[in-house]
Design a protein around this motif. Sequence first.
Motif, PDB file in Angstrom:
ATOM      1  N   LYS A 108      63.205 -41.502  -0.124  1.00 30.25           N
ATOM      2  CA  LYS A 108      61.760 -41.312  -0.223  1.00 30.25           C
ATOM      3  C   LYS A 108      61.205 -40.354   0.823  1.00 30.25           C
ATOM      4  O   LYS A 108      60.421 -39.485   0.502  1.00 30.25           O
ATOM      5  CB  LYS A 108      61.053 -42.662  -0.125  1.00 30.25           C
ATOM      6  N   THR A 109      61.607 -40.523   2.074  1.00 36.82           N
ATOM      7  CA  THR A 109      61.065 -39.687   3.147  1.00 36.82           C
ATOM      8  C   THR A 109      61.789 -38.349   3.172  1.00 36.82           C
ATOM      9  O   THR A 109      62.874 -38.189   2.592  1.00 36.82           O
ATOM     10  CB  THR A 109      61.235 -40.374   4.508  1.00 36.82           C
ATOM     11  N   ALA A 110      61.202 -37.396   3.892  1.00 36.12           N
ATOM     12  CA  ALA A 110      61.862 -36.092   4.049  1.00 36.12           C
ATOM     13  C   ALA A 110      63.234 -36.275   4.690  1.00 36.12           C
ATOM     14  O   ALA A 110      64.219 -35.663   4.267  1.00 36.12           O
ATOM     15  CB  ALA A 110      60.986 -35.153   4.886  1.00 36.12           C
ATOM     16  N   GLU A 112      65.255 -38.910   4.567  1.00 37.59           N
ATOM     17  CA  GLU A 112      66.181 -39.500   3.601  1.00 37.59           C
ATOM     18  C   GLU A 112      66.645 -38.478   2.566  1.00 37.59           C
ATOM     19  O   GLU A 112      67.817 -38.447   2.198  1.00 37.59           O
ATOM     20  CB  GLU A 112      65.553 -40.709   2.916  1.00 37.59           C
ATOM     21  N   ARG A 135      67.132 -41.589  14.053  1.00 36.58           N
ATOM     22  CA  ARG A 135      67.521 -41.897  12.670  1.00 36.58           C
ATOM     23  C   ARG A 135      68.899 -41.290  12.401  1.00 36.58           C
ATOM     24  O   ARG A 135      69.161 -40.151  12.758  1.00 36.58           O
ATOM     25  CB  ARG A 135      66.519 -41.323  11.682  1.00 36.58           C
TER      26      ARG A 135
END
Length: 175
Positions: A108-110, A112, A135
């Motif tokens: 979903k996130t940039a 990821e 991360r």
Amino acid sequence: MSASTRTGLAAGLFVLPLALAVSPTRADEEGADRRVPVAVARDRAKLAHEVYVATLDSMHHHFFRRDRAVLPARALEDVFTQVGRRTGVEAKWIAVNTPAMSTDHEPKTAFEKEAAAAIAAGKDSYERVEGGVYRRAGAIPLGTGCVSCHTRFATAPDKTPRFAGLVLGVPLKGE
């Protein structure tokens, strides 16, 4: 599910999280000196303890029941929750180059999305520090048994190595 299958799954669930939490990446293994300072060893041991306790709880909850069977990856999501609550370390699965088994596993996130692309391109891991959080996304190779479910909607089988990803977030002090 047979007793030997349950035992094998339980053993795998018990060992996998520790390996993910404290082992070096494949690139770091060759000839690496694995000795660490006491503070790092203490931190790793505490995290390993939390992972083992949470995994044991999850195994008892999911695998030693006659009325239901739970996939190991799903059972580990309970471990992610418990370890996250106790340590602040976030964990989640992402789909890389197979269909997501849950909408929760779609990148979903940039971060990821970039991590999924990097792993699909053959990288073992992808990392970044942002917003006070370290991360890291690591590749999870999908074996034959995994691929048969993860690609069940594919039109034709191929020999492409298939991966999922495990995304970890560790809050940083002073960032």
